[in-house]
Design an enzyme around this catalytic site. Structure first.
Site, mmCIF file in Angstrom:
data_model
loop_
_atom_site.group_PDB
_atom_site.id
_atom_site.type_symbol
_atom_site.label_atom_id
_atom_site.label_comp_id
_atom_site.label_asym_id
_atom_site.label_seq_id
_atom_site.Cartn_x
_atom_site.Cartn_y
_atom_site.Cartn_z
ATOM 1 N N ASP A 1 30.533 -34.172 -14.890
ATOM 2 C CA ASP A 1 29.651 -33.822 -16.012
ATOM 3 C C ASP A 1 29.419 -32.308 -16.032
ATOM 4 O O ASP A 1 28.282 -31.839 -16.137
ATOM 5 C CB ASP A 1 28.326 -34.597 -15.892
ATOM 6 C CG ASP A 1 27.587 -34.717 -17.237
ATOM 7 O OD1 ASP A 1 28.184 -34.376 -18.285
ATOM 8 O OD2 ASP A 1 26.417 -35.135 -17.226
ATOM 9 N N GLY B 1 13.072 -30.038 -17.577
ATOM 10 C CA GLY B 1 14.321 -30.591 -18.075
ATOM 11 C C GLY B 1 14.265 -32.088 -18.132
ATOM 12 O O GLY B 1 13.509 -32.723 -17.384
ATOM 13 N N VAL C 1 12.964 -33.470 -14.745
ATOM 14 C CA VAL C 1 12.864 -32.464 -13.690
ATOM 15 C C VAL C 1 11.610 -31.628 -13.954
ATOM 16 O O VAL C 1 11.402 -31.149 -15.063
ATOM 17 C CB VAL C 1 14.112 -31.552 -13.642
ATOM 18 C CG1 VAL C 1 13.990 -30.569 -12.486
ATOM 19 C CG2 VAL C 1 15.388 -32.368 -13.505
ATOM 20 N N GLY D 1 16.432 -38.945 -15.508
ATOM 21 C CA GLY D 1 15.074 -38.623 -15.123
ATOM 22 C C GLY D 1 14.636 -37.244 -15.543
ATOM 23 O O GLY D 1 15.419 -36.454 -16.070
ATOM 24 N N GLY E 1 17.000 -35.115 -18.103
ATOM 25 C CA GLY E 1 18.393 -35.547 -18.055
ATOM 26 C C GLY E 1 18.469 -37.019 -18.387
ATOM 27 O O GLY E 1 17.482 -37.628 -18.781
ATOM 28 N N THR E 2 19.657 -37.565 -18.225
ATOM 29 C CA THR E 2 19.853 -38.970 -18.552
ATOM 30 C C THR E 2 19.094 -39.875 -17.598
ATOM 31 O O THR E 2 18.667 -40.956 -17.961
ATOM 32 C CB THR E 2 21.335 -39.341 -18.415
ATOM 33 O OG1 THR E 2 22.102 -38.154 -18.482
ATOM 34 C CG2 THR E 2 21.740 -40.306 -19.482
HETATM 35 C C1 4QG Z 1 16.949 -27.819 -10.900
HETATM 36 C C2 4QG Z 1 14.656 -24.831 -13.478
HETATM 37 C C3 4QG Z 1 15.573 -25.786 -15.887
HETATM 38 C C4 4QG Z 1 18.090 -29.954 -11.303
HETATM 39 C C5 4QG Z 1 19.360 -30.957 -9.594
HETATM 40 C C6 4QG Z 1 16.427 -26.792 -10.195
HETATM 41 C C7 4QG Z 1 18.891 -30.974 -10.886
HETATM 42 C C8 4QG Z 1 15.971 -26.469 -12.258
HETATM 43 C C9 4QG Z 1 15.529 -25.874 -13.495
HETATM 44 O O1 4QG Z 1 16.651 -27.621 -12.200
HETATM 45 N N1 4QG Z 1 15.817 -25.952 -11.067
HETATM 46 C C10 4QG Z 1 16.028 -26.354 -14.712
HETATM 47 C C11 4QG Z 1 14.207 -24.255 -14.657
HETATM 48 C C12 4QG Z 1 17.748 -28.913 -10.425
HETATM 49 C C13 4QG Z 1 14.686 -24.745 -15.863
HETATM 50 C C14 4QG Z 1 18.236 -28.912 -9.133
HETATM 51 C C15 4QG Z 1 14.206 -24.111 -17.132
HETATM 52 C C16 4QG Z 1 19.043 -29.945 -8.720
HETATM 53 N N2 4QG Z 1 14.714 -24.517 -18.290
HETATM 54 O O2 4QG Z 1 13.360 -23.271 -17.094
HETATM 55 CL CL1 4QG Z 1 20.399 -32.219 -9.057
#
Ligand code: 4QG
Length: 415
Positions: A162, A38, A45, A43, A40-41
């Site tokens: 958000d 992912g 992930v 950073g 985001g704005t």
């Molecule tokens: C988190 C897993 C997308 C993000 C915060 C945990 C921000 C994910 C995630 O994001 N797991 C996101 C898989 C997370 C996907 C946890 C995907 C905490 N699209 O496969 Cl503050």
């Protein structure tokens, strides 16, 4: 003095009251980053493996430009540190400091529970593409669990600010976790009111948008109730209202339009329609707080034992990931202190007032300057109240689709 012997975190000494950079551990080779999941704005992930925990999967959120984003970083850190024991908030495993070769390459790593089911937006968009929708029970379950997380935040004197499908994640067991607290806000003020403007345009409450223009406006935790109503529409329709117009234009429309509704109300139960209209009350003073929403008939249909709904969602995630994976998506445009931010590397763009009538000082000079600035930024249209001023660009600026564009070959005379 030999700077090599100093801790790199010392460079940030005094930057934060809450984060002691000097004492933060470095990730070293404990975590091995895998796929980018992912953006985001603030950073990226990544999925990663924790080699101090048998190679278990974790999520690592990487934050850069530490000094510029310190407020968002602190806010997210405090929420994760203090509130991550709630079942609808991801577990927080710690914060790490990864020094770069140059200071601008320094990174902060938030290490958190991986929600491998991805976001509910990814899920609904994939379903929409194959002509499917979620059932009302599935939507009600997602909304109810989201409310549980938000209610807990609100009780902890914090608003999320958000709320949207991208920030609602699914675990592989079909559980719901609310994420992204970078723009959340602890309510220090006695009344718990705020007057800065943050969020993602399509989901933003009218009073939050109003704060962009008028400094005497404020809002409270009920901005999350509005965004939740928009999210409910998103879960049913596959996208929020106004999704097909430019985010800047959406900021202009939301406070002026009547509350949005489901695209095809007749396709959904009266109680779902009613739930949406309950959340989407434009005057926030008349909008309910989070808790009473749990008593709404739409959410009362969620059984106490939700195992069955979780199994359904788990199977859906599995089917969807088999059928060619997730749509790659552009990061949303978010706002930060009255500026639009298209991605985390971009400097925030100034939001020109869309309607000059809202300017405090309205002289000829101010109008000409605004028109000029907007024109330079490629914006030829400007409202003054109900009047729309167009500045002729004398070229094709590709703002209309094929249909409209063909009739607009530039033959115009000079002003
Ligand atoms: C988190 C897993 C997308 C993000 C915060 C945990 C921000 C994910 C995630 O994001 N797991 C996101 C898989 C997370 C996907 C946890 C995907 C905490 N699209 O496969 Cl503050």
């Amino acid at each position: 003095m030999d700077t090599e012997l100093q801790s790199p975190g010392l460079a940030y000494a005094g930057l934060s009251r809450h984060i002691d950079f000097d004492a933060l551990p470095e990730p070293g080779d404990r975590f091995v980053l895998e796929t980018l999941i992912g953006e985001g704005t603030y950073g990226e992930v990544h999925a990663a493996r924790d080699h101090q925990q048998n190679g278990d999967y974790v999520a690592v959120k990487i934050l850069e430009d530490i000094t510029d984003n310190i407020e968002e970083i602190e806010e997210e850190f405090l929420v994760l540190r203090d509130l991550c024991l709630h079942p609808n908030i991801p577990q927080f495993y710690g914060m790490f400091f990864k020094p770069g070769r140059k200071r601008e390459d320094d990174q902060l790593w938030f290490v958190m529970e991986l929600c491998s089911g991805g976001s509910v937006t990814d899920l609904i968009q994939t379903l929409t593409r194959v002509g499917q929708t979620l059932t009302e029970l599935q939507i009600a379950y997602i909304i109810k669990e989201t409310i549980d997380a938000l209610l807990y935040l609100h009780q902890s004197h914090c608003m999320h600010r958000d709320v949207k499908g991208h920030n609602i994640l699914l675990t592989k067991e079909g559980r719901i976790k609310v994420v992204d607290f970078g723009v959340s806000s602890h309510l220090a003020a006695t009344l718990g009111r705020r007057n800065t403007s943050v969020g993602t345009p399509y989901w933003m409450a009218p009073e939050v948008i109003a704060c962009e223009q008028q400094y005497d406006y404020s809002y409270d935790v009920r901005c999350d109730v509005w965004s939740l109503g928009i999210t409910a529409i998103e879960l049913a329709d596959g996208e929020p209202p106004l999704a097909d117009i430019h985010p800047m234009r959406a900021l202009f429309q939301i406070p002026r339009n009547p509350p949005p509704t489901l695209k095809r109300p007749a396709d959904w139960s009266p109680s779902f329609n009613d739930f949406v209209s309950h959340c989407l009350v434009k005057d926030f003073e008349k909008r309910p707080f989070m808790r009473p929403l749990l008593e709404h008939p739409f959410l009362k249909m969620v059984p106490n034992n939700v195992d069955y709904v979780r199994v359904q969602l788990r199977d859906l995630i599995r089917d969807v990931s088999k059928s060619g994976g997730r749509p790659t998506r552009q990061p949303d445009v978010t706002t930060k202190q009255g500026r639009l931010k298209t991605d985390r590397k971009a400097k925030p763009q100034r939001i020109f007032v869309d309607d000059l009538a809202s300017l405090e000082r309205l002289t000829e000079d101010v109008i000409v300057e605004q028109l000029q600035q907007r024109y330079r930024a490629g914006q030829i249209y400007t409202y003054v109240g109900d009047i729309l001023i167009a500045v002729n660009p004398f070229t094709n600026i590709n703002i209309y689709g094929e249909k409209v564009g063909t009739g607009l070959s530039v033959t115009g005379s000079h002003l």
